[in-house]
Design a protein around this motif. Structure first.
Motif, PDB file in Angstrom:
ATOM      1  N   SER A  72       0.852  -1.195   0.000  1.00 35.51           N
ATOM      2  CA  SER A  72       0.000   0.000   0.000  1.00 35.51           C
ATOM      3  C   SER A  72       0.884   1.240   0.000  1.00 35.51           C
ATOM      4  O   SER A  72       1.769   1.366   0.838  1.00 35.51           O
ATOM      5  CB  SER A  72      -0.882   0.039   1.241  1.00 35.51           C
ATOM      6  N   SER A  73       0.642   2.143  -0.931  1.00 35.54           N
ATOM      7  CA  SER A  73       1.410   3.384  -0.927  1.00 35.54           C
ATOM      8  C   SER A  73       0.774   4.371   0.042  1.00 35.54           C
ATOM      9  O   SER A  73      -0.444   4.334   0.277  1.00 35.54           O
ATOM     10  CB  SER A  73       1.467   3.991  -2.334  1.00 35.54           C
ATOM     11  N   LEU A  74       1.588   5.249   0.576  1.00 32.27           N
ATOM     12  CA  LEU A  74       1.092   6.265   1.508  1.00 32.27           C
ATOM     13  C   LEU A  74       0.023   7.128   0.838  1.00 32.27           C
ATOM     14  O   LEU A  74      -0.998   7.436   1.445  1.00 32.27           O
ATOM     15  CB  LEU A  74       2.246   7.129   2.011  1.00 32.27           C
ATOM     16  N   SER A  75       0.232   7.485  -0.411  1.00 30.67           N
ATOM     17  CA  SER A  75      -0.747   8.316  -1.129  1.00 30.67           C
ATOM     18  C   SER A  75      -2.100   7.624  -1.233  1.00 30.67           C
ATOM     19  O   SER A  75      -3.137   8.261  -1.064  1.00 30.67           O
ATOM     20  CB  SER A  75      -0.241   8.643  -2.533  1.00 30.67           C
ATOM     21  N   LYS A  76      -2.099   6.322  -1.531  1.00 31.39           N
ATOM     22  CA  LYS A  76      -3.355   5.578  -1.635  1.00 31.39           C
ATOM     23  C   LYS A  76      -4.046   5.477  -0.279  1.00 31.39           C
ATOM     24  O   LYS A  76      -5.260   5.594  -0.175  1.00 31.39           O
ATOM     25  CB  LYS A  76      -3.124   4.172  -2.198  1.00 31.39           C
TER      26      LYS A  76
END
Length: 154
Positions: A72-76
């Motif tokens: 999971s990316s921080l932006s998502k």
């Protein structure tokens, strides 16, 4: 907090995230909106597999201390938190649309900071001390110099 084993790695991803409503309005002063926001964020995190270590909803912002999977990316993560909570809060409290006539509850910006169990100085020291040494030398160095370290040593 502990390290976790993943399919192709070993580690931990934790962040302190702050979400701020547009115009810094004190919308969470209203106990119902505050409670609904907490429940919605808990629900979003549970649904997406994020672990909440701490959460505090104050009058004009939200603090979250989250852990999530490395895929999971921080932006998502922030997108799911802001988008999902905004949509649900507008549905539960239609009067918020009068205040936020533009259709978005949260400000465009975000605050985040990665959080871990060691400091940056500790990591710098570890890298500096381990470069070019065999594991036996590193073990010996650690064993010989086992006295208490001072801040000046780093």
């Amino acid at each position: 907090m502990e390290l976790h084993i993943f399919s192709h790695g070993y580690g931990q991803i934790t962040y302190h995230i702050v979400l701020v409503p547009k115009y810094r309005y004190n919308i969470f002063y209203n106990k119902h909106i505050k409670k609904d926001c907490e429940l919605i964020l808990i629900n979003i995190c549970a649904k997406n597999g994020y672990k909440i270590h701490a959460m505090e909803v104050v009058d004009n912002h939200v603090h979250l201390f989250l852990e999530f999977h490395p895929s999971s990316s921080l932006s998502k993560v922030i997108q799911y938190l802001k988008g999902g909570s905004s949509y649900r809060l507008f549905r539960l409290h239609p009067d918020l649309k009068n205040q936020y006539w533009g259709g978005s509850l949260w400000s465009n910006g975000k605050f985040y900071r990665s959080v871990g169990n060691v400091t940056a100085d500790t990591i710098k020291h570890y890298i500096k001390e381990s470069q070019g040494k065999t594991s036996e030398e590193s073990q010996l160095h650690r064993f010989v110099r086992s006295e208490q370290r001072r801040l000046d040593d780093f």
